[in-house]
Design a protein around this motif. Sequence first.
Motif, PDB file in Angstrom:
ATOM      1  N   SER A   1      13.346   5.629   6.851  1.00 18.67           N
ATOM      2  CA  SER A   1      12.716   4.906   5.747  1.00 18.67           C
ATOM      3  C   SER A   1      11.841   5.820   4.891  1.00 18.67           C
ATOM      4  O   SER A   1      11.158   6.700   5.416  1.00 18.67           O
ATOM      5  CB  SER A   1      11.845   3.784   6.313  1.00 18.67           C
ATOM      6  N   THR A   2      11.812   5.535   3.587  1.00 22.36           N
ATOM      7  CA  THR A   2      10.877   6.214   2.685  1.00 22.36           C
ATOM      8  C   THR A   2       9.473   5.620   2.795  1.00 22.36           C
ATOM      9  O   THR A   2       8.535   6.131   2.201  1.00 22.36           O
ATOM     10  CB  THR A   2      11.316   6.105   1.207  1.00 22.36           C
ATOM     11  N   VAL A   3       9.347   4.535   3.523  1.00 15.27           N
ATOM     12  CA  VAL A   3       8.092   3.789   3.679  1.00 15.27           C
ATOM     13  C   VAL A   3       7.538   3.444   2.285  1.00 15.27           C
ATOM     14  O   VAL A   3       6.443   3.842   1.909  1.00 15.27           O
ATOM     15  CB  VAL A   3       7.059   4.542   4.550  1.00 15.27           C
ATOM     16  N   GLY A   4       8.370   2.746   1.531  1.00 15.19           N
ATOM     17  CA  GLY A   4       7.968   2.306   0.200  1.00 15.19           C
ATOM     18  C   GLY A   4       7.815   3.432  -0.801  1.00 15.19           C
ATOM     19  O   GLY A   4       7.042   3.319  -1.751  1.00 15.19           O
ATOM     20  N   SER A   5       8.513   4.534  -0.578  1.00 14.72           N
ATOM     21  CA  SER A   5       8.419   5.722  -1.445  1.00 14.72           C
ATOM     22  C   SER A   5       7.008   6.288  -1.493  1.00 14.72           C
ATOM     23  O   SER A   5       6.606   6.937  -2.462  1.00 14.72           O
ATOM     24  CB  SER A   5       8.923   5.418  -2.863  1.00 14.72           C
ATOM     25  N   SER A   6       6.256   6.055  -0.437  1.00 15.14           N
ATOM     26  CA  SER A   6       4.890   6.550  -0.347  1.00 15.14           C
ATOM     27  C   SER A   6       4.863   8.071  -0.183  1.00 15.14           C
ATOM     28  O   SER A   6       5.748   8.652   0.434  1.00 15.14           O
ATOM     29  CB  SER A   6       4.196   5.902   0.851  1.00 15.14           C
ATOM     30  N   ILE A   7       3.810   8.703  -0.722  1.00 15.52           N
ATOM     31  CA  ILE A   7       3.626  10.135  -0.477  1.00 15.52           C
ATOM     32  C   ILE A   7       2.660  10.388   0.678  1.00 15.52           C
ATOM     33  O   ILE A   7       2.595  11.492   1.191  1.00 15.52           O
ATOM     34  CB  ILE A   7       3.186  10.896  -1.743  1.00 15.52           C
TER      35      ILE A   7
ATOM     36  N   VAL B   1      -6.287   3.883   1.494  1.00 17.55           N
ATOM     37  CA  VAL B   1      -6.100   2.561   0.897  1.00 17.55           C
ATOM     38  C   VAL B   1      -4.761   2.040   1.392  1.00 17.55           C
ATOM     39  O   VAL B   1      -3.727   2.693   1.213  1.00 17.55           O
ATOM     40  CB  VAL B   1      -6.091   2.661  -0.643  1.00 17.55           C
ATOM     41  N   LEU B   2      -4.776   0.890   2.038  1.00 13.74           N
ATOM     42  CA  LEU B   2      -3.529   0.285   2.507  1.00 13.74           C
ATOM     43  C   LEU B   2      -2.756  -0.244   1.316  1.00 13.74           C
ATOM     44  O   LEU B   2      -3.304  -0.945   0.468  1.00 13.74           O
ATOM     45  CB  LEU B   2      -3.832  -0.849   3.492  1.00 13.74           C
ATOM     46  N   GLN B   3      -1.458   0.087   1.242  1.00 16.42           N
ATOM     47  CA  GLN B   3      -0.661  -0.299   0.079  1.00 16.42           C
ATOM     48  C   GLN B   3       0.497  -1.240   0.417  1.00 16.42           C
ATOM     49  O   GLN B   3       1.167  -1.716  -0.493  1.00 16.42           O
ATOM     50  CB  GLN B   3      -0.134   0.950  -0.614  1.00 16.42           C
ATOM     51  N   ALA B   4       0.754  -1.480   1.693  1.00 15.42           N
ATOM     52  CA  ALA B   4       1.838  -2.380   2.103  1.00 15.42           C
ATOM     53  C   ALA B   4       1.657  -2.722   3.571  1.00 15.42           C
ATOM     54  O   ALA B   4       0.845  -2.114   4.265  1.00 15.42           O
ATOM     55  CB  ALA B   4       3.200  -1.723   1.869  1.00 15.42           C
TER      56      ALA B   4
ATOM     57  N   LYS C   1       4.312  13.529   2.291  1.00 17.25           N
ATOM     58  CA  LYS C   1       5.739  13.756   2.097  1.00 17.25           C
ATOM     59  C   LYS C   1       6.117  13.500   0.653  1.00 17.25           C
ATOM     60  O   LYS C   1       5.339  12.924  -0.107  1.00 17.25           O
ATOM     61  CB  LYS C   1       6.550  12.844   3.023  1.00 17.25           C
ATOM     62  N   ALA C   2       7.306  13.923   0.258  1.00 15.46           N
ATOM     63  CA  ALA C   2       7.823  13.579  -1.069  1.00 15.46           C
ATOM     64  C   ALA C   2       8.233  12.105  -1.069  1.00 15.46           C
ATOM     65  O   ALA C   2       8.576  11.539  -0.022  1.00 15.46           O
ATOM     66  CB  ALA C   2       9.026  14.461  -1.402  1.00 15.46           C
ATOM     67  N   LYS C   3       8.222  11.461  -2.232  1.00 15.93           N
ATOM     68  CA  LYS C   3       8.560  10.036  -2.328  1.00 15.93           C
ATOM     69  C   LYS C   3       9.931   9.712  -1.748  1.00 15.93           C
ATOM     70  O   LYS C   3      10.142   8.642  -1.197  1.00 15.93           O
ATOM     71  CB  LYS C   3       8.504   9.571  -3.784  1.00 15.93           C
TER      72      LYS C   3
ATOM     73  N   ILE D   1       6.123   3.600  17.404  1.00 16.22           N
ATOM     74  CA  ILE D   1       5.551   4.292  16.255  1.00 16.22           C
ATOM     75  C   ILE D   1       5.518   3.310  15.086  1.00 16.22           C
ATOM     76  O   ILE D   1       6.535   2.715  14.738  1.00 16.22           O
ATOM     77  CB  ILE D   1       6.368   5.548  15.878  1.00 16.22           C
ATOM     78  N   LYS D   2       4.355   3.131  14.512  1.00 23.07           N
ATOM     79  CA  LYS D   2       4.162   2.232  13.368  1.00 23.07           C
ATOM     80  C   LYS D   2       3.867   3.065  12.133  1.00 23.07           C
ATOM     81  O   LYS D   2       3.173   4.092  12.207  1.00 23.07           O
ATOM     82  CB  LYS D   2       3.005   1.253  13.615  1.00 23.07           C
ATOM     83  N   LEU D   3       4.382   2.622  10.982  1.00 23.79           N
ATOM     84  CA  LEU D   3       4.235   3.348   9.731  1.00 23.79           C
ATOM     85  C   LEU D   3       3.580   2.448   8.688  1.00 23.79           C
ATOM     86  O   LEU D   3       3.982   1.301   8.524  1.00 23.79           O
ATOM     87  CB  LEU D   3       5.601   3.796   9.215  1.00 23.79           C
ATOM     88  N   SER D   4       2.598   2.995   7.973  1.00 25.04           N
ATOM     89  CA  SER D   4       1.922   2.250   6.911  1.00 25.04           C
ATOM     90  C   SER D   4       1.893   3.096   5.648  1.00 25.04           C
ATOM     91  O   SER D   4       1.508   4.263   5.684  1.00 25.04           O
ATOM     92  CB  SER D   4       0.481   1.913   7.293  1.00 25.04           C
ATOM     93  N   GLN D   5       2.266   2.480   4.531  1.00 25.49           N
ATOM     94  CA  GLN D   5       2.163   3.128   3.234  1.00 25.49           C
ATOM     95  C   GLN D   5       0.691   3.133   2.845  1.00 25.49           C
ATOM     96  O   GLN D   5       0.045   2.082   2.797  1.00 25.49           O
ATOM     97  CB  GLN D   5       2.986   2.332   2.218  1.00 25.49           C
ATOM     98  N   VAL D   6       0.141   4.319   2.600  1.00 20.96           N
ATOM     99  CA  VAL D   6      -1.264   4.427   2.247  1.00 20.96           C
ATOM    100  C   VAL D   6      -1.451   5.358   1.043  1.00 20.96           C
ATOM    101  O   VAL D   6      -0.589   6.185   0.739  1.00 20.96           O
ATOM    102  CB  VAL D   6      -2.139   4.930   3.418  1.00 20.96           C
ATOM    103  N   GLY D   7      -2.584   5.202   0.399  1.00 21.45           N
ATOM    104  CA  GLY D   7      -3.019   6.108  -0.652  1.00 21.45           C
ATOM    105  C   GLY D   7      -4.398   6.622  -0.256  1.00 21.45           C
ATOM    106  O   GLY D   7      -4.920   6.268   0.809  1.00 21.45           O
ATOM    107  N   THR D   8      -4.964   7.447  -1.092  1.00 17.63           N
ATOM    108  CA  THR D   8      -6.294   7.978  -0.785  1.00 17.63           C
ATOM    109  C   THR D   8      -7.301   7.518  -1.829  1.00 17.63           C
ATOM    110  O   THR D   8      -6.952   7.209  -2.962  1.00 17.63           O
ATOM    111  CB  THR D   8      -6.279   9.523  -0.738  1.00 17.63           C
ATOM    112  N   ARG D   9      -8.533   7.481  -1.415  1.00 14.04           N
ATOM    113  CA  ARG D   9      -9.629   7.082  -2.295  1.00 14.04           C
ATOM    114  C   ARG D   9     -10.763   8.074  -2.074  1.00 14.04           C
ATOM    115  O   ARG D   9     -11.072   8.438  -0.954  1.00 14.04           O
ATOM    116  CB  ARG D   9     -10.101   5.671  -1.965  1.00 14.04           C
ATOM    117  N   GLY D  10     -11.410   8.432  -3.155  1.00  9.09           N
ATOM    118  CA  GLY D  10     -12.599   9.285  -3.036  1.00  9.09           C
ATOM    119  C   GLY D  10     -12.289  10.666  -3.085  1.00  9.09           C
ATOM    120  O   GLY D  10     -12.101  11.640  -3.356  1.00  9.09           O
TER     121      GLY D  10
END
Length: 92
Positions: A24-30, A8-11, A70-72, A83-92
């Motif tokens: 960068s923490t990339v939005g504190s994403s894990i 899931v794209l988050q940012a 990674k940790a937040k 290199i491009k970075l995207s904050q993501v989450g998981t679904r399912g």
Amino acid sequence: MGMHAGIVLQAAEIAAPTSTGAASTVGSSIFVRVVNSGTTAYLVTLVDAPSGNVLGSTTVAGQESLILSKAKTDCIFAANAAIKLSQVGTRG
């Protein structure tokens, strides 16, 4: 119909910072999607804080991608802004 795991794209995607001091923490994403938009392989490094201790690194081949867990508070930088970075989450 079965469920499928996905991301899931988050940012908005960002170009990776290219120095440890700008890491960068990339939005504190894990979970961070890491994409090499170039054709040359580049090193991606995980640190515990900007200018901090190296936790690990990996080379991402040209036109390849991976999901980094990674940790937040952990931060990422890369050898090149291809290199491009995207904050993501998981679904399912």
